[in-house]
Motif scaffolding. Structure first.
Motif, mmCIF file in Angstrom:
data_model
loop_
_atom_site.group_PDB
_atom_site.id
_atom_site.type_symbol
_atom_site.label_atom_id
_atom_site.label_comp_id
_atom_site.label_asym_id
_atom_site.label_seq_id
_atom_site.Cartn_x
_atom_site.Cartn_y
_atom_site.Cartn_z
ATOM 1 N N ILE A 84 -25.761 -21.342 3.380
ATOM 2 C CA ILE A 84 -24.484 -21.153 4.081
ATOM 3 C C ILE A 84 -24.612 -21.262 5.594
ATOM 4 O O ILE A 84 -23.601 -21.166 6.299
ATOM 5 N N ALA A 85 -25.816 -21.479 6.112
ATOM 6 C CA ALA A 85 -26.044 -21.399 7.563
ATOM 7 C C ALA A 85 -25.612 -22.676 8.271
ATOM 8 O O ALA A 85 -26.441 -23.466 8.736
ATOM 9 N N PHE A 86 -24.308 -22.880 8.374
ATOM 10 C CA PHE A 86 -23.765 -23.970 9.169
ATOM 11 C C PHE A 86 -23.759 -23.565 10.643
ATOM 12 O O PHE A 86 -23.755 -22.390 10.978
ATOM 13 N N GLY A 87 -23.712 -24.563 11.529
ATOM 14 C CA GLY A 87 -23.417 -24.284 12.926
ATOM 15 C C GLY A 87 -24.582 -24.328 13.897
ATOM 16 O O GLY A 87 -24.390 -24.070 15.080
ATOM 17 N N GLY A 88 -25.790 -24.634 13.441
ATOM 18 C CA GLY A 88 -26.904 -24.750 14.366
ATOM 19 C C GLY A 88 -27.642 -23.444 14.603
ATOM 20 O O GLY A 88 -27.280 -22.390 14.068
ATOM 21 N N PRO A 89 -28.702 -23.482 15.431
ATOM 22 C CA PRO A 89 -29.590 -22.320 15.609
ATOM 23 C C PRO A 89 -28.893 -21.050 16.066
ATOM 24 O O PRO A 89 -29.243 -19.955 15.627
ATOM 25 N N VAL A 90 -27.909 -21.162 16.960
ATOM 26 C CA VAL A 90 -27.215 -19.966 17.437
ATOM 27 C C VAL A 90 -26.495 -19.278 16.283
ATOM 28 O O VAL A 90 -26.548 -18.050 16.126
ATOM 29 N N ALA A 91 -25.813 -20.075 15.454
ATOM 30 C CA ALA A 91 -25.116 -19.513 14.295
ATOM 31 C C ALA A 91 -26.107 -18.926 13.297
ATOM 32 O O ALA A 91 -25.864 -17.858 12.713
ATOM 33 N N HIS A 92 -27.233 -19.604 13.083
ATOM 34 C CA HIS A 92 -28.248 -19.092 12.158
ATOM 35 C C HIS A 92 -28.743 -17.719 12.622
ATOM 36 O O HIS A 92 -28.885 -16.789 11.821
ATOM 37 N N THR A 93 -29.016 -17.604 13.924
ATOM 38 C CA THR A 93 -29.491 -16.342 14.480
ATOM 39 C C THR A 93 -28.468 -15.229 14.273
ATOM 40 O O THR A 93 -28.813 -14.108 13.887
ATOM 41 N N ALA A 94 -27.193 -15.554 14.511
ATOM 42 C CA ALA A 94 -26.142 -14.556 14.332
ATOM 43 C C ALA A 94 -26.040 -14.107 12.883
ATOM 44 O O ALA A 94 -25.854 -12.918 12.596
ATOM 45 N N MET A 95 -26.157 -15.055 11.947
ATOM 46 C CA MET A 95 -26.084 -14.706 10.523
ATOM 47 C C MET A 95 -27.263 -13.838 10.102
ATOM 48 O O MET A 95 -27.110 -12.894 9.321
ATOM 49 N N LEU A 148 -14.126 -29.792 6.128
ATOM 50 C CA LEU A 148 -14.936 -28.602 5.876
ATOM 51 C C LEU A 148 -15.310 -27.920 7.188
ATOM 52 O O LEU A 148 -15.118 -26.719 7.371
ATOM 53 N N LEU A 149 -15.842 -28.710 8.131
ATOM 54 C CA LEU A 149 -16.307 -28.147 9.390
ATOM 55 C C LEU A 149 -15.161 -27.638 10.248
ATOM 56 O O LEU A 149 -15.350 -26.729 11.060
ATOM 57 N N HIS A 150 -13.964 -28.205 10.080
ATOM 58 C CA HIS A 150 -12.805 -27.757 10.846
ATOM 59 C C HIS A 150 -12.531 -26.278 10.598
ATOM 60 O O HIS A 150 -12.062 -25.564 11.496
ATOM 61 N N GLY A 151 -12.820 -25.817 9.385
ATOM 62 C CA GLY A 151 -12.625 -24.408 9.070
ATOM 63 C C GLY A 151 -13.886 -23.566 9.184
ATOM 64 O O GLY A 151 -13.831 -22.405 9.592
ATOM 65 N N VAL A 152 -15.028 -24.164 8.842
ATOM 66 C CA VAL A 152 -16.276 -23.401 8.815
ATOM 67 C C VAL A 152 -16.732 -23.014 10.215
ATOM 68 O O VAL A 152 -17.118 -21.864 10.463
ATOM 69 N N VAL A 153 -16.707 -23.961 11.158
ATOM 70 C CA VAL A 153 -17.273 -23.691 12.484
ATOM 71 C C VAL A 153 -16.541 -22.561 13.210
ATOM 72 O O VAL A 153 -17.190 -21.674 13.791
ATOM 73 N N PRO A 154 -15.190 -22.496 13.221
ATOM 74 C CA PRO A 154 -14.546 -21.343 13.857
ATOM 75 C C PRO A 154 -14.920 -20.013 13.208
ATOM 76 O O PRO A 154 -15.081 -19.001 13.901
ATOM 77 N N ALA A 155 -15.072 -19.997 11.862
ATOM 78 C CA ALA A 155 -15.484 -18.768 11.187
ATOM 79 C C ALA A 155 -16.900 -18.370 11.609
ATOM 80 O O ALA A 155 -17.180 -17.192 11.867
ATOM 81 N N VAL A 156 -17.785 -19.357 11.699
ATOM 82 C CA VAL A 156 -19.155 -19.087 12.128
ATOM 83 C C VAL A 156 -19.173 -18.586 13.575
ATOM 84 O O VAL A 156 -19.950 -17.690 13.928
ATOM 85 N N LEU A 157 -18.308 -19.147 14.418
ATOM 86 C CA LEU A 157 -18.240 -18.687 15.805
ATOM 87 C C LEU A 157 -17.798 -17.226 15.883
ATOM 88 O O LEU A 157 -18.210 -16.497 16.794
ATOM 89 N N ALA A 166 -17.394 -19.294 3.313
ATOM 90 C CA ALA A 166 -16.598 -19.823 2.196
ATOM 91 C C ALA A 166 -15.112 -19.824 2.541
ATOM 92 O O ALA A 166 -14.390 -20.802 2.257
ATOM 93 N N GLY A 167 -14.635 -18.744 3.170
ATOM 94 C CA GLY A 167 -13.230 -18.680 3.563
ATOM 95 C C GLY A 167 -12.872 -19.754 4.569
ATOM 96 O O GLY A 167 -11.811 -20.398 4.470
ATOM 97 N N GLY A 168 -13.752 -19.965 5.546
ATOM 98 C CA GLY A 168 -13.513 -21.027 6.519
ATOM 99 C C GLY A 168 -13.494 -22.398 5.876
ATOM 100 O O GLY A 168 -12.669 -23.255 6.228
ATOM 101 N N ALA A 169 -14.411 -22.626 4.909
ATOM 102 C CA ALA A 169 -14.454 -23.909 4.208
ATOM 103 C C ALA A 169 -13.162 -24.162 3.441
ATOM 104 O O ALA A 169 -12.582 -25.256 3.497
ATOM 105 N N VAL A 170 -12.687 -23.154 2.711
ATOM 106 C CA VAL A 170 -11.438 -23.295 1.953
ATOM 107 C C VAL A 170 -10.267 -23.570 2.896
ATOM 108 O O VAL A 170 -9.433 -24.453 2.649
ATOM 109 N N ALA A 171 -10.224 -22.820 4.008
ATOM 110 C CA ALA A 171 -9.140 -23.026 4.976
ATOM 111 C C ALA A 171 -9.175 -24.441 5.547
ATOM 112 O O ALA A 171 -8.129 -25.099 5.669
#
Length: 376
Positions: A20-31, A114-123, A361-366
């Motif tokens: 589930i770790a989308f978004g690059g190293p910064v997002a991975h670290t946050a997760m 997919l990324l249109h919803g996932v990236v804001p959720a990851v942020l 998952a919620g961001g992906a669905v959105a």
């Protein structure tokens, strides 16, 4: 908890994070911070930022190295190996499948919706992690000034390594200015392993080229692009510039480490054996470096001098995390819907203890729903 239970727990947690770790190293670290500090309590925030700072001292994919180090903290040697393998494996398999589709059909499936919803959720996850880490890392007004200076330097285009080592150096000099007794802080030179160009066979050459890159590469995905272009496009002529850009794009839109770009290129060069050897080659140095780093991380904190420099490094690393997040947000939060997804994720992070997989998952669905409605 028994050692086998801890080992199994490490494998399952990092397998899920790698998926589930989308978004690059910064997002991975946050997760990882959300899952392992806030939800599971494996390590404290203080320990987490020390590991985060220490992995910035070595070449290679920092979020993967952080996963490896956290696995070692939880289950020693087996945890070190399993955390890294399980974090890398999902992305490597996905990228291999996309590489097959690319070779067969000349294109890759679009992931824009997919990324249109996932990236804001990851942020949202990243923003909440920054709030938590800020309280741990910025211990007073002076540290806040150092963090602000590091962030400004990064946004003005100063190289990430200069910002990181600059933070450590300034902290060390500040300590020197407030002490009358002399001391000699430990100098941490970056590790670099030099390999001669291989000559025996394409697979061997592919493996050793990736091993070389994994051993010496510091910095962002743009630095990875430069290394890969120099070796695979210019020197070896195995792929075109467009194929390299497509490989980087696949690494960005799939979960897990960006370094799985190597998997894609390996498949283009030599099919499944190439994908496997390229993946092993580029990630193997990280396991070695972290294995060595585990022996000195605790010693860094035990000495007043190196502890102060590590604090400075951590402040600079947090500033870089904030800077990268800001740049990512400028491209990802572009309309009312993405703002709503970001704010919803941030509010849920504040009020609940849900697993981060639900936000992704919620961001992906959105994103998919917005795309089907023509709003993405």
């Amino acid at each position: 908890m028994s050692e086998p239970s801890r080992t199994r727990e490490v494998a399952l947690v990092f397998l899920r994070l790698g998926t589930i770790a989308f978004g690059g190293p910064v997002a991975h670290t946050a997760m990882m911070r959300e899952e392992l500090v806030r939800r599971r309590g494996w390590v404290s925030d203080e320990r987490f930022v020390d590991l985060m700072g220490a992995t910035n001292l070595i070449p290679g994919p920092n979020s993967t190295e952080l996963a490896i180090h956290l696995g070692h903290d939880r289950a020693r040697g087996r945890g070190l190996v399993l955390a890294g393998l399980c974090f890398i494996l999902p992305a490597a398999l996905i990228v291999t499948g996309l590489a097959w589709a690319y070779v067969e059909y000349g294109d890759t499936p679009s992931a824009e919706w997919l990324l249109h919803g996932v990236v804001p959720a990851v942020l949202g996850i990243v923003a909440w992690a920054l709030v938590g880490l800020l309280r741990t890392v910025v211990k007073g007004a002076w540290w806040g000034v150092l963090a602000g200076a590091a962030l400004a330097a990064y946004l003005l285009g100063v190289n990430e390594l200069v910002v990181l080592f600059g933070g450590a150096t300034v902290a060390g000099l500040a300590r020197l200015a407030t002490r009358t007794r002399g001391s000699h802080p430990a100098l941490l030179a970056p590790l670099a392993v030099l390999f001669p160009d291989p000559t025996a066979g394409q697979l061997g050459q592919l493996f050793l080229t990736m091993l070389k890159i994994g051993s010496v590469l510091y910095g962002s995905g743009y630095v990875l692009l430069a290394f890969l272009e120099g070796d695979f496009v210019d020197r070896l002529g195995w792929v075109t510039h467009q194929q390299l850009l497509d490989a980087i794009s696949i690494g960005q839109v799939t979960p897990g480490p960006l370094f799985t770009t190597a998997t894609f290129l390996g498949y283009l060069v030599a099919g499944l054996p190439g994908a496997f050897l390229a993946t092993v080659g580029i990630f193997l140095p990280s396991f070695v470096f972290v294995g060595l780093l585990t022996r000195i991380t605790d010693k860094l904190r035990s000495s007043p001098w190196t502890a102060t420099m590590l604090d400075g490094l951590n402040v600079a690393a947090l500033a870089l995390m904030a800077g990268v997040s800001w740049q990512l947000a400028q491209h990802a939060i572009v309309d009312g819907w993405t703002v709503a997804i970001f704010v919803t994720a941030l509010l849920l992070m504040w009020r609940t203890s849900l697993n981060s997989a639900w936000y992704v998952a919620g961001g992906a669905v959105a994103g998919i729903v917005l795309g089907l409605l023509g709003w993405a």
